[in-house]
Enzyme design. Sequence first.
Site, PDB file in Angstrom:
ATOM      1  N   SER A  85      14.287  43.305  13.496  1.00  0.00           N
ATOM      2  CA  SER A  85      13.318  44.187  12.829  1.00  0.00           C
ATOM      3  C   SER A  85      13.687  45.642  13.036  1.00  0.00           C
ATOM      4  O   SER A  85      13.368  46.496  12.210  1.00  0.00           O
ATOM      5  CB  SER A  85      11.919  43.958  13.393  1.00  0.00           C
ATOM      6  OG  SER A  85      11.344  42.785  12.912  1.00  0.00           O
ATOM      7  N   ASP A 115       5.009  46.244   6.282  1.00  0.00           N
ATOM      8  CA  ASP A 115       4.945  45.887   7.696  1.00  0.00           C
ATOM      9  C   ASP A 115       3.490  45.895   8.159  1.00  0.00           C
ATOM     10  O   ASP A 115       2.599  45.563   7.368  1.00  0.00           O
ATOM     11  CB  ASP A 115       5.804  46.866   8.507  1.00  0.00           C
ATOM     12  CG  ASP A 115       6.469  46.200   9.706  1.00  0.00           C
ATOM     13  OD1 ASP A 115       5.741  45.864  10.657  1.00  0.00           O
ATOM     14  OD2 ASP A 115       7.693  46.020   9.684  1.00  0.00           O
ATOM     15  N   HIS A 157       4.113  47.361  15.387  1.00  0.00           N
ATOM     16  CA  HIS A 157       5.434  47.011  14.871  1.00  0.00           C
ATOM     17  C   HIS A 157       5.844  47.930  13.729  1.00  0.00           C
ATOM     18  O   HIS A 157       6.962  48.469  13.704  1.00  0.00           O
ATOM     19  CB  HIS A 157       5.410  45.551  14.417  1.00  0.00           C
ATOM     20  CG  HIS A 157       6.747  45.007  14.004  1.00  0.00           C
ATOM     21  ND1 HIS A 157       7.243  45.128  12.728  1.00  0.00           N
ATOM     22  CD2 HIS A 157       7.684  44.313  14.696  1.00  0.00           C
ATOM     23  CE1 HIS A 157       8.418  44.547  12.649  1.00  0.00           C
ATOM     24  NE2 HIS A 157       8.714  44.041  13.839  1.00  0.00           N
TER      25      HIS A 157
END
Length: 864
Positions: free
Chosen positions: A522, A161, A212
Amino acid sequence: MRATGLTLLGLVVALAQVPHGTLGRTPIPVSNGTSLFTIPDNYVIEFTGAPGTSAGSSASRDFYSTMATQNIPFTIRKNYTRLLNGAYIGVQDKYYDAVYNIGTALSLWSSRTSSVNDSPIPPATKALPPRPFLAHEYTGINKVRNSTSWTGAGVKVGILDTGLDYTHPAFGNCFNTTNCRVRYGYDFVGDAYNGNNIPVPDRDPMDSCNGHGTHVAGILAGNDGVFQGVAPNATLGIYRILGCSGLVESSVIIEAVETAYNDGMHIINLSIANVGGWNQWAESSVIDKAIAKGIYVVGSAGNNGAEGLWALGAPAVSPNTIAVGSMEVPRMYSWALDVTVSGQTYRVRRTDQQPTSIPLDITNAPFRRGLDAAGNDYACQPITANVKGAIVLIQRGFCDFDTKATNVIKAGGLAAVMYNSDGSEMQTPEYYAALTLPTVGIWQRDGQKFVTLLAGSQSATATMTQAIDIVDSDVPYTPSAYSSWGPNIEAVHKPDVMAPGTNIYSTLPKSRGSYGLVSGTSMAAPYVAGVVALVLQTNITASNLTVLSNVLHTATPYKHSSGMYYSLAQQGTGLINAYNALTANIAFRIRYKLICGYTDVTNMAYPITLFYTNRATTNLVYNFQVAPSISVSGFGVDKRPANPPLTDTTTAVVTMSTTSSFTAPGTNGSNDITIKRGKMADSSLLIYSGYIQAYPAPGYSGQNYSFPYLGYGYSSSSVTIFDPSYDMMPCMFRSLDRIPLPAKSNTTFTFTGNDYPVVAFRLQHPVRQIQIKVAYAETPTAIHSSVTQNQYAYRSRNFDGTSQGQFFEFKWDGMGYYQKSPSTIFMHPSRSYVLIFTFRTVYMSSKAITYTTPVIHIPKTIKS
């Protein structure tokens, strides 16, 4: 991840408003086509032979030797040696077929970009505290916490990620030190650049600019007082594959997967997606190799639910990857909009505010619609209603957000609430200009409710503050509107399972407030990865089939408003249940004896055998029943795309060899199942699905299980691959003016500057291969040369709401090669030609579809 689609909004509207059959001399809008997803002149190649073997090394040497012999210029960018015997190379696109035809080139893939673009993570205004994970109440995690000691300890999970803020207390404020849970990691994109402005990788996977990855890691394994992720004691490997842009190339994904494998990860989480992906793409193919080595890979399904069928993202499309969609749960954290009308207060959830210097702290302000002189509330024209000092309700659509905000400001509005113009997930409105109007988004259903309420009252007020509160969902246990639909392009059951993904309160980098809300699949993927970690902790050597049976088949499917279950293409096996997965007392595996899928043979019965093993210490009796789902179609009766998909209660006919089974401890059993589309008509264009459900007979204990089936009730050749909504496509135009040329035209192009022939086509079905060949205009059925045989392979259908573009474009530069000598590239001499496009559908055995361009004349001035 959740795609915003904001950057293409104007282009989508421009094309969508051209009526069917009237394109005529209207210029074709510019399409992004594949520009953001396929990287020109860059390829991942797989050589024959296994990695690390003498045969593999010999194959790579032979390949490079052949490239040199054929005078094909190339650059080796990366070598792969762990899972893939291959390399990442730079070579001009025009040599694709020459490279493809080298004997030791087993596979050749265009490098692509994938992305993470969930709901935006705003800059921090203040640090937020840890809070309990609300979704655990609906997924069995709280029950696991209260009755077991399983926390994922000893299980290694690799997160690919944007990195991790490992200084966060939820991760121990450490990295790669003794007794640190964040034990492994690498930064594949880097924060520094070399003299050629290329990022330099390093060993520090700090989440320095995005957030994120930190949010994802918190869901999976955060551990900070009252905030507990799904597997709070799992060991983490952090592989930073995305920088500040949120984009990642196939080559980087492959390198990171290989590194995670080398580091001994048991599970890999990939919360990224490339819409409409193929299993044959490079990243999906390499992930399959990792899975074959015993690694469990969990991927987000993608956030393109508004695109309808076949919008699942790669690499989650891989048949063996656990593809996770998002399911709404009854209660969640959210920012709230409180509207009081005639003394009654209505609370709805909303997005965060548009980033602005004005703090959002408005109490009991007037709440009014932003109507123009024509009575519209789009705010694309000056607002004539009295909205001075009010929170203004406006609708999304027909113009950009900046125009809307400017009109609200000019009318004296205090803030704006923008409701969606369709049923998709609303997102924080973003402005390009430096506008200081606080603006939030709400969902279409809520906006329409307020429109109705305001029509009957003149005394409405609204309150919006920055506080995050707990709100009730008005659509609990439904697939999130943004969650991508399956099945995968080759009809494999997808998504596999669902998890909470909306408004998830999890960790953020300390620079972004330590905690916050983000939505998207996600967020759902790491939830399931955490459950897999819990299951593996109970038996790290468990077989792949046993783990997948426990995790997937103990999930809970939910029903559509029709009373039937949601389509498998939307919800997979349903909402994950960790407690059921951990306490399952019977292991199942399914064998499909015939592909259930998108074939040209319809109404064929296909059998499934359901095998099971009693792992309990007592006798078990299970009953079986058929539970059909609603059928869905991606096309209307006019065979044009239907988004959202249409639904139908017609179902397939399912028969079983037994409806009850007895098994003693340690013994096996089976159930033979036959599925046939039955009375489903070809013309309905339906995809049917459902579940074989197993449940303990009265007097026996155990979990309920659901086993999915899915099939097509029509032949793939029943629907053209070209979208009939745009009857001027396929077409050819001059790149200078983008005006479609008549089919019988004969046009001279200079092949200089911006004067080239361009072919545009819009696909409503994916295609496996597009061949482009050249013929003399006077003999259009006799092939003279080829532009490409293999380069344009594994193409998705077109998606309106994403940067994939509304249609594909091919610009011909006059170059090609003789088919018997694909390494010899030449400029076609002066003459009149036609290009012949051959499209082959998902199944290469299907009848090919061709398109022949108008005549293209190359003048004598063009040099060979």
